[in-house]
Design a protein around this motif. Structure first.
Motif, PDB file in Angstrom:
ATOM      1  N   LYS A 177      -0.702 -11.039   6.086  1.00 45.67           N
ATOM      2  CA  LYS A 177      -0.425  -9.613   6.239  1.00 45.67           C
ATOM      3  C   LYS A 177      -1.062  -8.824   5.103  1.00 45.67           C
ATOM      4  N   ILE A 178      -0.976  -9.377   3.891  1.00 44.97           N
ATOM      5  CA  ILE A 178      -1.563  -8.705   2.728  1.00 44.97           C
ATOM      6  C   ILE A 178      -3.073  -8.583   2.892  1.00 44.97           C
ATOM      7  N   VAL A 179      -3.713  -9.689   3.268  1.00 44.06           N
ATOM      8  CA  VAL A 179      -5.174  -9.685   3.422  1.00 44.06           C
ATOM      9  C   VAL A 179      -5.603  -8.748   4.539  1.00 44.06           C
ATOM     10  N   LEU A 180      -4.955  -8.857   5.700  1.00 46.61           N
ATOM     11  CA  LEU A 180      -5.345  -8.041   6.848  1.00 46.61           C
ATOM     12  C   LEU A 180      -5.047  -6.566   6.603  1.00 46.61           C
ATOM     13  N   GLY A 181      -3.851  -6.273   6.089  1.00 50.00           N
ATOM     14  CA  GLY A 181      -3.478  -4.883   5.830  1.00 50.00           C
ATOM     15  C   GLY A 181      -4.371  -4.246   4.785  1.00 50.00           C
ATOM     16  N   THR A 182      -4.655  -4.984   3.717  1.00 55.00           N
ATOM     17  CA  THR A 182      -5.528  -4.467   2.667  1.00 55.00           C
ATOM     18  C   THR A 182      -6.931  -4.243   3.196  1.00 55.00           C
ATOM     19  N   LEU A 232       6.240  -4.949  -2.948  1.00 53.68           N
ATOM     20  CA  LEU A 232       5.013  -5.271  -3.682  1.00 53.68           C
ATOM     21  C   LEU A 232       3.820  -5.378  -2.738  1.00 53.68           C
ATOM     22  N   THR A 233       4.065  -5.916  -1.550  1.00 57.06           N
ATOM     23  CA  THR A 233       3.001  -6.038  -0.551  1.00 57.06           C
ATOM     24  C   THR A 233       2.466  -4.662  -0.164  1.00 57.06           C
ATOM     25  N   ILE A 234       3.370  -3.743   0.128  1.00 61.31           N
ATOM     26  CA  ILE A 234       2.967  -2.388   0.529  1.00 61.31           C
ATOM     27  C   ILE A 234       2.262  -1.665  -0.612  1.00 61.31           C
ATOM     28  N   ILE A 235       2.834  -1.753  -1.808  1.00 60.29           N
ATOM     29  CA  ILE A 235       2.236  -1.085  -2.969  1.00 60.29           C
ATOM     30  C   ILE A 235       0.831  -1.610  -3.229  1.00 60.29           C
ATOM     31  N   PHE A 236       0.654  -2.923  -3.144  1.00 59.00           N
ATOM     32  CA  PHE A 236      -0.669  -3.501  -3.383  1.00 59.00           C
ATOM     33  C   PHE A 236      -1.678  -2.998  -2.364  1.00 59.00           C
ATOM     34  N   MET A 237      -1.321  -3.032  -1.075  1.00 58.75           N
ATOM     35  CA  MET A 237      -2.248  -2.620  -0.032  1.00 58.75           C
ATOM     36  C   MET A 237      -2.673  -1.167  -0.208  1.00 58.75           C
ATOM     37  N   VAL A 238      -1.694  -0.303  -0.455  1.00 53.30           N
ATOM     38  CA  VAL A 238      -1.970   1.132  -0.590  1.00 53.30           C
ATOM     39  C   VAL A 238      -2.853   1.420  -1.798  1.00 53.30           C
ATOM     40  N   TRP A 239      -2.483   0.862  -2.934  1.00 48.90           N
ATOM     41  CA  TRP A 239      -3.176   1.225  -4.166  1.00 48.90           C
ATOM     42  C   TRP A 239      -4.515   0.521  -4.321  1.00 48.90           C
ATOM     43  N   PHE A 240      -4.652  -0.673  -3.801  1.00 52.71           N
ATOM     44  CA  PHE A 240      -5.966  -1.334  -3.830  1.00 52.71           C
ATOM     45  C   PHE A 240      -6.980  -0.493  -3.073  1.00 52.71           C
TER      46      PHE A 240
END
Length: 255
Positions: A16-21, A126-134
């Motif tokens: 999810k992290i990889v795909l969402g990001t 943390l997952t959401i924050i990482f995706m958004v800010w990256f």
């Protein structure tokens, strides 16, 4: 908080992290690259069409690149795609354990229910924050170093704080439904119904202040320079209240 469980949750959410990001980053890169194309397209549209779709044109977005980025990122794509990602991340955290019949096994381990819930909540946030800010940082870096435009990065970042808070509210709501409802899809569906109701609030003047998406876009701050302290505090409070409610349900739930 359990560090071992946190690593487990993040590891299980890696796809999810990889795909969402990837989706958010691709969108964030497309927006500045499409600036000239959209500008040229608008310039050849007939006047009657410009008047028909002229709501955003009154903002004069093509004379201010920072305004253009905000209108296509915080006020549109980040909010819309981020909402979907927040629901997808949250709906499986508890309901997935229950429907997969792994909740009972997880709770037999030497870890408290409180620790399990809070660790899952933290992993999702943390997952959401990482995706958004990256994605946001990549967009700003690319524009600053590889494109001939000047942007107000500080104002864009502060607006993204507001968008992130709104997405965390939606995630916390989804997590609550994931605790109340034992099937992930139904938990996600319940959240989407609430989101639809929130959007409908924006159609009625007296209820417009209840539309979370108005605050997530950060329009009042980005366009008017007034940081919405009260709405930001309400969003923070909503995250806390929804998380406490989910924790209370989880601690009393029978598996």
């Amino acid at each position: 908080m359990n560090s071992i469980l946190l690593r487990k949750e993040l590891r299980e959410a890696r796809w999810k992290i990889v795909l969402g990001t990837a989706i958010l980053t691709a969108t964030a890169l497309f927006i500045p690259l499409a600036f000239n194309y959209i500008k040229d397209l608008i310039s050849v549209l007939p006047q009657e069409q410009l008047e028909k779709y002229g709501g955003i044109m009154t903002l004069n977005i093509f004379n201010d690149f920072s305004l253009y980025l905000w209108s296509q990122w915080n006020a549109k794509n980040l909010t819309q795609i981020g909402t979907i990602l927040a629901v997808l991340v949250g709906m499986n955290l508890i309901a997935g354990e229950i429907s997969g019949r792994t909740a009972g096994f997880l709770l037999t381990r030497p870890v408290s229910r409180r620790s399990v819930f809070l660790t899952k909540a933290l992993a999702g946030m943390l997952t959401i924050i990482f995706m958004v800010w990256f994605a946001t940082i990549i967009m700003v870096v690319v524009v600053n170093y590889f494109m001939p435009y000047t942007i107000d990065a500080g104002r864009l970042f502060l607006t993204t704080v507001l968008t992130t808070l709104g997405l965390l509210v939606l995630f916390s709501l989804t997590l609550l439904f994931s605790t109340l409802i034992d099937e992930p899809v139904k938990a996600g569906g319940a959240t989407l119904l609430i989101i639809l109701l929130i959007v409908l609030f924006g159609w009625f003047g007296p209820l417009r202040f209840l539309n979370l998406f108005n605050y997530m876009s950060g329009a009042r701050y980005f366009l008017g320079g007034i940081f919405p302290v009260v709405p930001a505090a309400v969003m923070c409070g909503s995250i806390l209240v929804l998380s406490i409610a989910g924790l209370s349900v989880f601690e009393k739930k029978e598996f």
